[in-house]
Write a protein that holds these residues in place. Structure first.
Motif, PDB file in Angstrom:
ATOM      1  N   CYS A  28       0.773  -1.010   0.106  1.00 34.38           N
ATOM      2  CA  CYS A  28      -0.031   0.130   0.034  1.00 34.38           C
ATOM      3  C   CYS A  28       0.848   1.437  -0.008  1.00 34.38           C
ATOM      4  O   CYS A  28       0.551   2.201  -0.604  1.00 34.38           O
ATOM      5  N   ASN A  29       1.864   1.292   0.852  1.00 36.05           N
ATOM      6  CA  ASN A  29       2.822   2.453   1.146  1.00 36.05           C
ATOM      7  C   ASN A  29       3.595   2.526  -0.310  1.00 36.05           C
ATOM      8  O   ASN A  29       3.723   3.768  -0.848  1.00 36.05           O
ATOM      9  N   VAL A  30       4.064   1.600  -0.994  1.00 34.96           N
ATOM     10  CA  VAL A  30       4.847   1.499  -2.115  1.00 34.96           C
ATOM     11  C   VAL A  30       4.081   2.111  -3.172  1.00 34.96           C
ATOM     12  O   VAL A  30       4.479   3.050  -4.084  1.00 34.96           O
ATOM     13  N   ILE A  31       2.878   1.567  -3.354  1.00 34.95           N
ATOM     14  CA  ILE A  31       2.038   1.854  -4.436  1.00 34.95           C
ATOM     15  C   ILE A  31       1.735   3.408  -4.296  1.00 34.95           C
ATOM     16  O   ILE A  31       1.796   4.200  -5.313  1.00 34.95           O
ATOM     17  N   LEU A  32       1.400   3.945  -3.344  1.00 35.67           N
ATOM     18  CA  LEU A  32       0.932   5.314  -2.729  1.00 35.67           C
ATOM     19  C   LEU A  32       2.271   6.097  -3.130  1.00 35.67           C
ATOM     20  O   LEU A  32       2.075   7.312  -3.878  1.00 35.67           O
ATOM     21  N   LEU A  33       3.454   6.035  -2.824  1.00 36.04           N
ATOM     22  CA  LEU A  33       4.640   6.653  -2.942  1.00 36.04           C
ATOM     23  C   LEU A  33       5.010   6.847  -4.237  1.00 36.04           C
ATOM     24  O   LEU A  33       5.407   7.719  -4.901  1.00 36.04           O
ATOM     25  N   VAL A  34       4.974   5.587  -5.097  1.00 38.86           N
ATOM     26  CA  VAL A  34       5.387   5.775  -6.485  1.00 38.86           C
ATOM     27  C   VAL A  34       4.504   6.452  -7.353  1.00 38.86           C
ATOM     28  O   VAL A  34       4.948   7.195  -8.133  1.00 38.86           O
ATOM     29  N   LEU A  35       3.170   6.149  -6.996  1.00 38.50           N
ATOM     30  CA  LEU A  35       2.291   6.918  -7.986  1.00 38.50           C
ATOM     31  C   LEU A  35       2.093   8.441  -7.686  1.00 38.50           C
ATOM     32  O   LEU A  35       1.939   9.282  -8.580  1.00 38.50           O
ATOM     33  N   GLY A  36       2.409   8.757  -6.317  1.00 41.32           N
ATOM     34  CA  GLY A  36       2.466  10.128  -6.088  1.00 41.32           C
ATOM     35  C   GLY A  36       3.458  10.881  -6.537  1.00 41.32           C
ATOM     36  O   GLY A  36       3.234  11.752  -7.225  1.00 41.32           O
ATOM     37  N   VAL A  37       4.611  10.163  -6.696  1.00 42.25           N
ATOM     38  CA  VAL A  37       5.894  10.840  -7.377  1.00 42.25           C
ATOM     39  C   VAL A  37       5.559  11.037  -8.964  1.00 42.25           C
ATOM     40  O   VAL A  37       5.969  11.901  -9.490  1.00 42.25           O
ATOM     41  N   TRP A  38       4.944   9.849  -9.694  1.00 41.57           N
ATOM     42  CA  TRP A  38       4.916   9.675 -10.705  1.00 41.57           C
ATOM     43  C   TRP A  38       3.745  11.028 -11.132  1.00 41.57           C
ATOM     44  O   TRP A  38       3.871  11.653 -12.260  1.00 41.57           O
ATOM     45  N   LEU A  39       2.659  11.254 -10.373  1.00 45.73           N
ATOM     46  CA  LEU A  39       1.647  12.082 -10.891  1.00 45.73           C
ATOM     47  C   LEU A  39       2.500  13.499 -10.544  1.00 45.73           C
ATOM     48  O   LEU A  39       2.214  14.388 -11.443  1.00 45.73           O
ATOM     49  N   ILE A  40       3.189  13.858  -9.472  1.00 48.27           N
ATOM     50  CA  ILE A  40       3.837  15.132  -9.459  1.00 48.27           C
ATOM     51  C   ILE A  40       4.521  15.416 -10.558  1.00 48.27           C
ATOM     52  O   ILE A  40       4.327  16.460 -11.243  1.00 48.27           O
ATOM     53  N   PHE A  41       5.496  14.492 -11.002  1.00 53.89           N
ATOM     54  CA  PHE A  41       6.415  14.937 -12.232  1.00 53.89           C
ATOM     55  C   PHE A  41       5.497  14.991 -13.458  1.00 53.89           C
ATOM     56  O   PHE A  41       5.626  15.496 -14.322  1.00 53.89           O
ATOM     57  N   GLY A  42       4.710  14.015 -13.576  1.00 56.54           N
ATOM     58  CA  GLY A  42       3.783  13.920 -14.772  1.00 56.54           C
ATOM     59  C   GLY A  42       2.934  15.314 -15.138  1.00 56.54           C
ATOM     60  O   GLY A  42       3.018  15.891 -16.120  1.00 56.54           O
ATOM     61  N   VAL A  43       2.344  15.880 -13.825  1.00 57.19           N
ATOM     62  CA  VAL A  43       1.589  17.137 -14.043  1.00 57.19           C
ATOM     63  C   VAL A  43       2.585  18.330 -14.392  1.00 57.19           C
ATOM     64  O   VAL A  43       2.346  19.143 -15.396  1.00 57.19           O
ATOM     65  N   LYS A  44       3.729  18.540 -13.814  1.00 56.07           N
ATOM     66  CA  LYS A  44       4.489  19.396 -13.648  1.00 56.07           C
ATOM     67  C   LYS A  44       5.208  19.438 -15.122  1.00 56.07           C
ATOM     68  O   LYS A  44       5.863  20.440 -15.644  1.00 56.07           O
ATOM     69  N   THR A  45       5.699  18.440 -15.735  1.00 57.47           N
ATOM     70  CA  THR A  45       6.334  18.157 -16.837  1.00 57.47           C
ATOM     71  C   THR A  45       5.636  17.955 -18.148  1.00 57.47           C
ATOM     72  O   THR A  45       5.973  18.147 -19.275  1.00 57.47           O
ATOM     73  N   GLY A  46       4.362  17.202 -18.002  1.00 52.93           N
ATOM     74  CA  GLY A  46       3.618  16.826 -19.071  1.00 52.93           C
ATOM     75  C   GLY A  46       4.166  15.434 -19.658  1.00 52.93           C
ATOM     76  O   GLY A  46       3.547  15.029 -20.859  1.00 52.93           O
ATOM     77  N   LEU A  47       5.060  14.990 -18.975  1.00 55.90           N
ATOM     78  CA  LEU A  47       5.827  13.545 -19.597  1.00 55.90           C
ATOM     79  C   LEU A  47       5.490  12.500 -18.387  1.00 55.90           C
ATOM     80  O   LEU A  47       5.559  12.561 -17.439  1.00 55.90           O
ATOM     81  N   TRP A  48       5.049  11.570 -19.292  1.00 57.07           N
ATOM     82  CA  TRP A  48       4.334  10.347 -18.248  1.00 57.07           C
ATOM     83  C   TRP A  48       5.056   8.843 -18.768  1.00 57.07           C
ATOM     84  O   TRP A  48       4.276   8.015 -18.947  1.00 57.07           O
ATOM     85  N   PRO A  49       6.280   8.811 -18.464  1.00 57.12           N
ATOM     86  CA  PRO A  49       6.876   7.536 -18.648  1.00 57.12           C
ATOM     87  C   PRO A  49       6.521   6.623 -18.013  1.00 57.12           C
ATOM     88  O   PRO A  49       6.756   6.392 -16.598  1.00 57.12           O
ATOM     89  N   PRO A  50       5.572   5.469 -18.508  1.00 53.36           N
ATOM     90  CA  PRO A  50       5.245   4.186 -17.620  1.00 53.36           C
ATOM     91  C   PRO A  50       6.136   3.352 -17.213  1.00 53.36           C
ATOM     92  O   PRO A  50       5.771   2.782 -15.915  1.00 53.36           O
ATOM     93  N   ALA A  51       7.373   3.629 -17.396  1.00 44.44           N
ATOM     94  CA  ALA A  51       8.320   2.564 -17.223  1.00 44.44           C
ATOM     95  C   ALA A  51       8.841   3.016 -15.798  1.00 44.44           C
ATOM     96  O   ALA A  51       9.280   1.755 -14.862  1.00 44.44           O
ATOM     97  N   PHE A  52       8.666   4.178 -15.207  1.00 42.27           N
ATOM     98  CA  PHE A  52       8.818   4.387 -13.597  1.00 42.27           C
ATOM     99  C   PHE A  52       8.052   3.325 -12.664  1.00 42.27           C
ATOM    100  O   PHE A  52       8.207   3.077 -11.683  1.00 42.27           O
ATOM    101  N   LEU A  53       6.695   3.233 -13.345  1.00 46.29           N
ATOM    102  CA  LEU A  53       5.802   2.185 -12.731  1.00 46.29           C
ATOM    103  C   LEU A  53       6.293   1.048 -12.320  1.00 46.29           C
ATOM    104  O   LEU A  53       5.877   0.136 -11.620  1.00 46.29           O
TER     105      LEU A  53
END
Length: 272
Positions: A129-154
């Motif tokens: 639960c914590n791993v998923i929350l943390l990784v998705l949270g970081v991914w969303l932050i960078f995605g929203v700010k940069t417009g880049l959504w590399p799925p490999a990070f997941l």
């Protein structure tokens, strides 16, 4: 249904002992760190640029830089997150062996296999639960700010949960054998520290002078879980690099299955 009940009990215990909330608090702090400290500016259009720690470049380089940042984040989460997860959850399995508690559990119409597997799965669920929350949270932050959504990070989600599950089998076996949270933690952390050393197999084959020492090194490398190798595979995938072999996944899975089987067998035969 019995196993599910034990999983729920494990999750509730993690909440009651503040283990879940401790991990959740660290997760929230890390997300806030990336939200407020990482200053990323995007200029729309084909020549979009990124400003990160004073560096800038064209759009093509932006993608590479973002992948590099994702790689750094994944490495940080994978390394220190694993240590925190092991330290935080190591006591959840040995705790059921405490005098009075184990007798109560064994008096109920539930097999010992279900008890151990339920505790194991509940432990994995708390960390997942914590791993998923943390990784998705970081991914969303960078995605929203940069417009880049590399799925490999997941991919860092399944790889982190997988290697944690493998390491947790060691916690389970040591806990069943000696009922010691401290010893279970030390043995598991020792394997994590040993992994990057054993991973230098090719170098050591050249440095070791005798054949028996090289055979011993190879044996230890292939037997123990590949914490370092799986981290490197995750980093390669995030940075869009080819993965040479999936041997670390297969051998680590075999290690986890064997150790968990040994824990179940030992628990089933112990007298309490």
């Amino acid at each position: 249904m019995t196993t599910l009940a034990i999983i729920r009990d494990t999750f509730r215990e993690a909440l009651a002992r503040k283990i879940f909330w401790g991990l959740f608090g660290l997760t929230a702090l890390l997300i806030l760190f990336f939200l407020f400290v990482m200053k990323i500016d995007i200029v729309e259009g084909a020549t979009a640029t990124i400003s990160l720690f004073g560096k800038s470049g064209p759009q093509r380089q932006t993608d590479q830089l973002i992948r590099g940042v994702y790689g750094f984040v994944a490495t940080f989460l994978y390394t220190w997150g694993m240590f925190l997860a092991v330290f935080a959850s190591a006591g959840l399995i040995p705790s059921i062996l405490e005098p009075g508690r184990i007798e109560l559990l064994l008096s109920k119409p539930v097999s010992r296999t279900h008890i151990l597997l339920g505790r194991f799965a509940g432990n994995v669920l708390v960390v997942s639960c914590n791993v998923i929350l943390l990784v998705l949270g970081v991914w969303l932050i960078f995605g929203v700010k940069t417009g880049l959504w590399p799925p490999a990070f997941l991919i860092s989600i399944p790889t982190t949960i997988f290697i944690f599950s493998v390491l947790l089998t060691v916690v389970a076996l040591v806990g069943v054998l000696w009922e010691s949270t401290a010893l279970a933690t030390m043995v598991t952390v020792a394997l994590m520290i040993l992994s990057p050393i054993l991973a230098q197999e090719k170098t050591m084959m050249k440095l070791l002078s005798s054949e028996w020492s090289r055979d011993l090194w190879r044996t230890l490398y292939y037997v123990f879980p590949k914490v370092y190798d799986l981290g490197w595979m995750t980093l390669s995938a995030i940075r869009d690099r080819a993965v040479d072999s999936y041997q670390p996944v297969a051998t680590s899975a075999v290690f986890g299955i064997v150790i968990l089987g040994a824990a179940i067998y030992t628990f089933a035969r112990r007298d309490f």
